[in-house]
Design a protein around this motif. Sequence first.
Motif, PDB file in Angstrom:
ATOM      1  N   ARG A 202       0.835  -1.205   0.000  1.00  0.00           N
ATOM      2  CA  ARG A 202       0.000   0.000   0.000  1.00  0.00           C
ATOM      3  C   ARG A 202       0.864   1.247   0.000  1.00  0.00           C
ATOM      4  O   ARG A 202       0.549   2.237  -0.677  1.00  0.00           O
ATOM      5  N   TRP A 203       1.952   1.233   0.756  1.00  0.00           N
ATOM      6  CA  TRP A 203       2.870   2.376   0.767  1.00  0.00           C
ATOM      7  C   TRP A 203       3.594   2.485  -0.576  1.00  0.00           C
ATOM      8  O   TRP A 203       3.723   3.575  -1.134  1.00  0.00           O
ATOM      9  N   VAL A 204       4.063   1.365  -1.098  1.00  0.00           N
ATOM     10  CA  VAL A 204       4.778   1.373  -2.370  1.00  0.00           C
ATOM     11  C   VAL A 204       3.898   1.942  -3.477  1.00  0.00           C
ATOM     12  O   VAL A 204       4.372   2.651  -4.371  1.00  0.00           O
ATOM     13  N   ALA A 205       2.588   1.664  -3.407  1.00  0.00           N
ATOM     14  CA  ALA A 205       1.661   2.062  -4.473  1.00  0.00           C
ATOM     15  C   ALA A 205       1.201   3.508  -4.379  1.00  0.00           C
ATOM     16  O   ALA A 205       0.474   3.976  -5.262  1.00  0.00           O
ATOM     17  N   LEU A 206       1.592   4.245  -3.359  1.00  0.00           N
ATOM     18  CA  LEU A 206       1.159   5.637  -3.240  1.00  0.00           C
ATOM     19  C   LEU A 206       1.626   6.454  -4.445  1.00  0.00           C
ATOM     20  O   LEU A 206       2.708   6.226  -4.992  1.00  0.00           O
ATOM     21  N   ASP A 207       0.828   7.428  -4.832  1.00  0.00           N
ATOM     22  CA  ASP A 207       1.123   8.258  -5.989  1.00  0.00           C
ATOM     23  C   ASP A 207       2.261   9.222  -5.655  1.00  0.00           C
ATOM     24  O   ASP A 207       2.120  10.101  -4.806  1.00  0.00           O
ATOM     25  N   ARG A 208       3.381   9.040  -6.335  1.00  0.00           N
ATOM     26  CA  ARG A 208       4.549   9.905  -6.115  1.00  0.00           C
ATOM     27  C   ARG A 208       4.759  10.903  -7.255  1.00  0.00           C
ATOM     28  O   ARG A 208       5.828  11.489  -7.382  1.00  0.00           O
ATOM     29  N   THR A 209       3.736  11.112  -8.061  1.00  0.00           N
ATOM     30  CA  THR A 209       3.828  12.067  -9.153  1.00  0.00           C
ATOM     31  C   THR A 209       3.967  13.470  -8.569  1.00  0.00           C
ATOM     32  O   THR A 209       3.153  13.898  -7.756  1.00  0.00           O
ATOM     33  N   PRO A 210       5.029  14.210  -8.964  1.00  0.00           N
ATOM     34  CA  PRO A 210       5.194  15.560  -8.431  1.00  0.00           C
ATOM     35  C   PRO A 210       4.014  16.448  -8.776  1.00  0.00           C
ATOM     36  O   PRO A 210       3.432  16.347  -9.859  1.00  0.00           O
ATOM     37  N   ALA A 211       3.627  17.302  -7.843  1.00  0.00           N
ATOM     38  CA  ALA A 211       2.534  18.239  -8.094  1.00  0.00           C
ATOM     39  C   ALA A 211       2.939  19.218  -9.185  1.00  0.00           C
ATOM     40  O   ALA A 211       4.088  19.672  -9.253  1.00  0.00           O
ATOM     41  N   THR A 212       2.013  19.555 -10.068  1.00  0.00           N
ATOM     42  CA  THR A 212       2.282  20.528 -11.123  1.00  0.00           C
ATOM     43  C   THR A 212       2.268  21.936 -10.545  1.00  0.00           C
ATOM     44  O   THR A 212       1.334  22.332  -9.847  1.00  0.00           O
ATOM     45  N   ALA A 213       3.316  22.670 -10.833  1.00  0.00           N
ATOM     46  CA  ALA A 213       3.405  24.035 -10.306  1.00  0.00           C
ATOM     47  C   ALA A 213       2.317  24.905 -10.917  1.00  0.00           C
ATOM     48  O   ALA A 213       1.952  24.761 -12.099  1.00  0.00           O
ATOM     49  N   ALA A 214       1.803  25.810 -10.142  1.00  0.00           N
ATOM     50  CA  ALA A 214       0.769  26.722 -10.624  1.00  0.00           C
ATOM     51  C   ALA A 214       1.361  27.683 -11.660  1.00  0.00           C
ATOM     52  O   ALA A 214       2.507  28.097 -11.550  1.00  0.00           O
ATOM     53  N   ALA A 215       0.560  27.988 -12.666  1.00  0.00           N
ATOM     54  CA  ALA A 215       1.036  28.876 -13.734  1.00  0.00           C
ATOM     55  C   ALA A 215       1.185  30.296 -13.222  1.00  0.00           C
ATOM     56  O   ALA A 215       0.446  30.726 -12.354  1.00  0.00           O
TER      57      ALA A 215
END
Length: 215
Positions: A202-215
């Motif tokens: 469950r920990w391994v599967a967490l979403d590690r996609t970096p947040a997109t910076a605000a424009a």
Amino acid sequence: MSNTAVLYTDHGFGSPYAMSAYVALAEKGVDVELIKVDLDHGAQHRPDYLGLSMTGKVPTLVHDGFALSESSAIAEYIDDTFQGTALYPKDRLQRARARQVQAWLRTDLGAIREERSSGNLFAKSAHALPALSAPARQAADKLIAAAEQLLPAGSVNLFEHWSIADLDLSLMLNRMVAVGDPIPARLVEYVRHQWSRPSVQRWVALDRTPATAAA
């Protein structure tokens, strides 16, 4: 008593200590809200966070208004507070040994942590890592010798049943297993068994996609 908790963790879910706390909560079936702390930009030093953690580290657990930091203390609190899978052995001597293993892994073997980042466990590097330096190899030999002494022959757990010390030990070993460093086959099997546990996955599967910076 509430069966929900808040866990403050690093923003990339790479902290081995946050992972240990998360797995402990998952083993107990606690509903957990994860709040990311941006360590790279110093969010751990903000007064509001320091008011919770005191140490300015992750993880920090908040449950029923009680805030606690330091992952081994968090594990003991979780085990004392919630029903579910026991995190520590019932036997007094084995319980002491599990705590010894946890304390040792958190205070020693720094050369391994420096050269084999826990980030490699969740995001594969595009480049091969250099061989361990002499100090890191010495630390690795120490870790392997201790693990082989601790792990009973033919067993995939340190004690009769799984404990949180298994997660912590396998995590340290996996810093090397994951990048192909030479490790005895039975320890590789131990690591793979521990990492197949649903709470760990469950920990391994967490979403590690970096947040997109605000424009």
